[in-house]
Write an enzyme that holds these catalytic residues in place. Sequence first.
Site, mmCIF file in Angstrom:
data_model
loop_
_atom_site.group_PDB
_atom_site.id
_atom_site.type_symbol
_atom_site.label_atom_id
_atom_site.label_comp_id
_atom_site.label_asym_id
_atom_site.label_seq_id
_atom_site.Cartn_x
_atom_site.Cartn_y
_atom_site.Cartn_z
ATOM 1 N N TYR A 1 42.834 -12.062 -22.749
ATOM 2 C CA TYR A 1 41.433 -11.814 -23.114
ATOM 3 C C TYR A 1 40.635 -13.110 -23.048
ATOM 4 O O TYR A 1 39.483 -13.119 -22.597
ATOM 5 C CB TYR A 1 41.376 -11.221 -24.527
ATOM 6 N N PRO B 1 28.988 -17.040 -29.228
ATOM 7 C CA PRO B 1 29.687 -15.886 -29.801
ATOM 8 C C PRO B 1 30.924 -15.534 -28.991
ATOM 9 O O PRO B 1 30.924 -15.589 -27.762
ATOM 10 C CB PRO B 1 28.638 -14.767 -29.704
ATOM 11 N N GLY C 1 34.182 -12.545 -29.460
ATOM 12 C CA GLY C 1 34.650 -11.445 -30.285
ATOM 13 C C GLY C 1 36.117 -11.517 -30.632
ATOM 14 O O GLY C 1 36.897 -12.277 -30.049
ATOM 15 N N SER D 1 29.589 -12.992 -32.972
ATOM 16 C CA SER D 1 29.641 -11.845 -32.065
ATOM 17 C C SER D 1 29.513 -10.529 -32.823
ATOM 18 O O SER D 1 29.991 -10.389 -33.953
ATOM 19 C CB SER D 1 30.961 -11.857 -31.300
ATOM 20 N N TYR E 1 25.324 -6.754 -29.368
ATOM 21 C CA TYR E 1 25.604 -5.732 -28.371
ATOM 22 C C TYR E 1 24.985 -4.459 -28.919
ATOM 23 O O TYR E 1 25.499 -3.875 -29.883
ATOM 24 C CB TYR E 1 27.112 -5.528 -28.201
ATOM 25 N N THR F 1 22.262 -9.645 -26.084
ATOM 26 C CA THR F 1 23.061 -9.936 -24.891
ATOM 27 C C THR F 1 22.881 -8.836 -23.864
ATOM 28 O O THR F 1 23.114 -7.662 -24.148
ATOM 29 C CB THR F 1 24.540 -10.089 -25.272
ATOM 30 N N LYS G 1 20.117 -13.302 -24.150
ATOM 31 C CA LYS G 1 21.275 -14.012 -23.577
ATOM 32 C C LYS G 1 21.756 -13.289 -22.321
ATOM 33 O O LYS G 1 21.988 -12.080 -22.342
ATOM 34 C CB LYS G 1 22.402 -14.071 -24.607
ATOM 35 N N HIS H 1 28.301 -15.065 -19.133
ATOM 36 C CA HIS H 1 29.389 -14.631 -20.021
ATOM 37 C C HIS H 1 30.685 -15.369 -19.697
ATOM 38 O O HIS H 1 31.786 -14.796 -19.786
ATOM 39 C CB HIS H 1 29.587 -13.120 -19.909
ATOM 40 N N ARG I 1 32.586 -13.705 -17.069
ATOM 41 C CA ARG I 1 33.190 -12.433 -17.476
ATOM 42 C C ARG I 1 32.233 -11.259 -17.303
ATOM 43 O O ARG I 1 32.559 -10.144 -17.698
ATOM 44 C CB ARG I 1 33.597 -12.516 -18.955
ATOM 45 N N ASP J 1 25.441 -21.808 -21.354
ATOM 46 C CA ASP J 1 26.889 -21.879 -21.506
ATOM 47 C C ASP J 1 27.523 -21.604 -20.159
ATOM 48 O O ASP J 1 26.835 -21.301 -19.186
ATOM 49 C CB ASP J 1 27.400 -20.904 -22.581
ATOM 50 N N GLY K 1 31.532 -22.829 -18.654
ATOM 51 C CA GLY K 1 32.367 -23.839 -18.032
ATOM 52 C C GLY K 1 32.270 -25.230 -18.619
ATOM 53 O O GLY K 1 32.873 -26.160 -18.084
ATOM 54 N N ARG L 1 35.284 -20.745 -24.680
ATOM 55 C CA ARG L 1 36.731 -20.871 -24.562
ATOM 56 C C ARG L 1 37.300 -22.118 -25.253
ATOM 57 O O ARG L 1 38.340 -22.016 -25.907
ATOM 58 C CB ARG L 1 37.145 -20.844 -23.092
#
Length: 417
Positions: A85, A138, A140, A167, A190, A216, A290, A314, A317, A345, A347, A369
């Site tokens: 994930y 954020p 999750g 999140s 969301y 988002t 976002k 994302h 993602r 955001d 990378g 991450r």
Amino acid sequence: MHDTLESSLESRAVHRRDLLRWLAASPLLGALGGCGDLSLIGRALAQEAPSRSLDDLVASAQEALDVFDLEKVAAETVPTAHWGYIKTGVDGEGTQANNRASLERLYLRARRLVDVSNIDMRVSIFGREWPTPLMIAPAGSQGAFHRDGELATARAAAARNHLQTLSSVSSTGVEAVNEARGEPVWYQLYAPRYWDATADLIERVREAGCPVIVLTVDLLGGSNRLTLQRYGRTDDRNCDSCHRSGGRADPVKPMYEGLPQGPPDSGGPTMTWDYVHRLRDITDQRIVVKGLVTREDAELALEHGVDGIWVSNHGGRAEGSGRATIDALPEVVEAVAGEVPIIVDGGFRRGTDIFKGIARGATAVAIGRPYLWGLGAFGQAGVERVLEILIEELRITMGAVGTPSLADIGPHSIGVG
């Protein structure tokens, strides 16, 4: 027999090291030749010491020299499917890869003979001053990476004084997270597909004191997360207590518990810019959108009265566009022309990356991450170490290239290789 022999050899080696250490500290050494013999014993002790490989995992958060040291530990400690994930992008993961590649293509233009004795990283967002431009994005289900989940992240944010966004699919309710943070966090939305549920959720978050709603919009059409599915297939744990057979989380996440149900009438694939107006009608909180990556959408956001824009794909993602957020940032910055703050955001892994985001016009840079790596590796201490590393790297970078404040960083500070 083999185990007995191995144990005997290990025991003899330990005794030999002990003898060498005793000789090194003994007053008899002087009578036997002094410093020359001490040097010989020192070399012998060095030869006896167990060797350590460059590939060895760090044993504590504080040992980590960069965020990638924590990634290696988290890869071993986080359950396989949950690690999938964190790792996953979409399709062939070109967008995720390009987030990094595009940052690495940028180089820094260093200036010399500038007084950098006082590095100032302060930034103001919505009238609130923060000591650095680094934010916690954020993410999750953090309880899947460490038992303390979002609470550990919130405590780390409090300890290092960083802005945090929670999140919608948090493992922990906003009230408990706010308590752990010591003040209300921003809340990422969301949007439920039923408007009454959205209204109830917004009211709960407003009563909790969250000053900003981060709407988002980059996942409204879904995403094709193949790496997540592949890692899930290799995880042989029995996860029926937490997931349905299709992999969907169950039970309902804390922020969605008890919300009214009904036929879809808002949110999801049907969402348009009118949704921003509907949110504005039910709350006085700031609204940040976002997931914007184009000039056109930035202009529409301003027309619809948003308070801030978050440039994001994302973390690679969402859509498989192949376009890095650092490359999308300049056209959004040009369209906004300073009217609202811009967050980016995607990378960001080093202090030099944060510098490049500021140079291309971002007000603040958010990470996802890296702090999850820290969380999965060592809990709160790991998250704190990630924040500490990145800010120290940014401080070193600003000093090394002659930019004592964020205001001194601009397009002139970087180039494209």
